[in-house]
Design a protein around this motif. Structure first.
Motif, short mmCIF file in Angstrom:
data_model
loop_
_atom_site.label_atom_id
_atom_site.label_comp_id
_atom_site.label_asym_id
_atom_site.label_seq_id
_atom_site.Cartn_x
_atom_site.Cartn_y
_atom_site.Cartn_z
N THR A 201 49.97 46.21 106.36
CA THR A 201 51.00 45.19 106.58
C THR A 201 52.10 45.80 107.45
N ILE A 202 52.46 45.12 108.51
CA ILE A 202 53.41 45.66 109.48
C ILE A 202 54.82 45.74 108.92
N ALA A 203 55.26 44.70 108.22
CA ALA A 203 56.64 44.64 107.76
C ALA A 203 56.70 44.53 106.23
N PRO A 204 57.78 45.02 105.64
CA PRO A 204 57.97 44.85 104.20
C PRO A 204 58.03 43.36 103.86
N ARG A 205 57.60 43.02 102.65
CA ARG A 205 57.69 41.62 102.22
C ARG A 205 57.66 41.55 100.70
N MET A 206 58.09 40.41 100.18
CA MET A 206 58.12 40.17 98.74
C MET A 206 57.71 38.72 98.51
N ASP A 207 56.72 38.51 97.65
CA ASP A 207 56.25 37.17 97.33
C ASP A 207 56.22 36.97 95.82
N GLU A 208 56.61 35.79 95.40
CA GLU A 208 56.48 35.40 94.01
C GLU A 208 55.39 34.34 93.96
N CYS A 209 54.24 34.70 93.39
CA CYS A 209 53.12 33.79 93.28
C CYS A 209 53.09 33.21 91.86
N ASP A 210 52.14 32.33 91.58
CA ASP A 210 52.08 31.67 90.27
C ASP A 210 52.04 32.66 89.11
N SER A 211 51.14 33.63 89.17
CA SER A 211 50.95 34.53 88.03
C SER A 211 51.28 35.99 88.32
N HIS A 212 51.82 36.26 89.51
CA HIS A 212 52.10 37.65 89.85
C HIS A 212 53.18 37.75 90.92
N LEU A 213 53.77 38.94 90.98
CA LEU A 213 54.72 39.28 92.04
C LEU A 213 54.01 40.22 93.00
N TYR A 214 54.39 40.18 94.25
CA TYR A 214 53.78 41.05 95.25
C TYR A 214 54.86 41.56 96.19
N ALA A 215 54.90 42.88 96.36
CA ALA A 215 55.87 43.48 97.26
C ALA A 215 55.18 44.53 98.12
N VAL A 216 55.54 44.56 99.39
CA VAL A 216 55.05 45.58 100.31
C VAL A 216 56.26 46.40 100.74
N MET A 217 56.18 47.71 100.58
CA MET A 217 57.27 48.59 100.97
C MET A 217 56.71 49.72 101.82
#
Length: 78
Positions: free
Chosen positions: A44-60
């Motif tokens: 993944t090129i850039a950091p990101r943060m997602d809140e999905c239905d059953s989980h959280l996802y962060a790229v650092m």
């Protein structure tokens, strides 16, 4: 390699250099968002943060120049 730690209702999944098949298994088992599963397979090129239905996802991205002596970063997906 996939390892899992469970505490109550929370599961921590550690996927160290996962294969395509391992990511697909995790996608089915945990009903991961398709975009998240794709990001786990490809860098993944850039950091990101997602809140999905059953989980959280962060790229650092963290500096990784201590051992490589180059100006690079290391991606860690949470």
């Amino acid at each position: 390699m996939i390892t899992k730690q469970k505490m109550g209702d929370i599961t921590w999944v550690d996927a160290l250099s996962p294969t395509y098949d391992e990511i697909r298994e995790l996608e089915k088992e945990y009903k991961l968002n398709a975009d998240v599963a794709h990001d786990l397979i490809m860098p993944t090129i850039a950091p990101r943060m997602d809140e999905c239905d059953s989980h959280l996802y962060a790229v650092m991205h963290f500096p990784a120049n201590k051992h490589s002596h180059k100006s690079t970063s290391q991606e860690i997906d949470f």
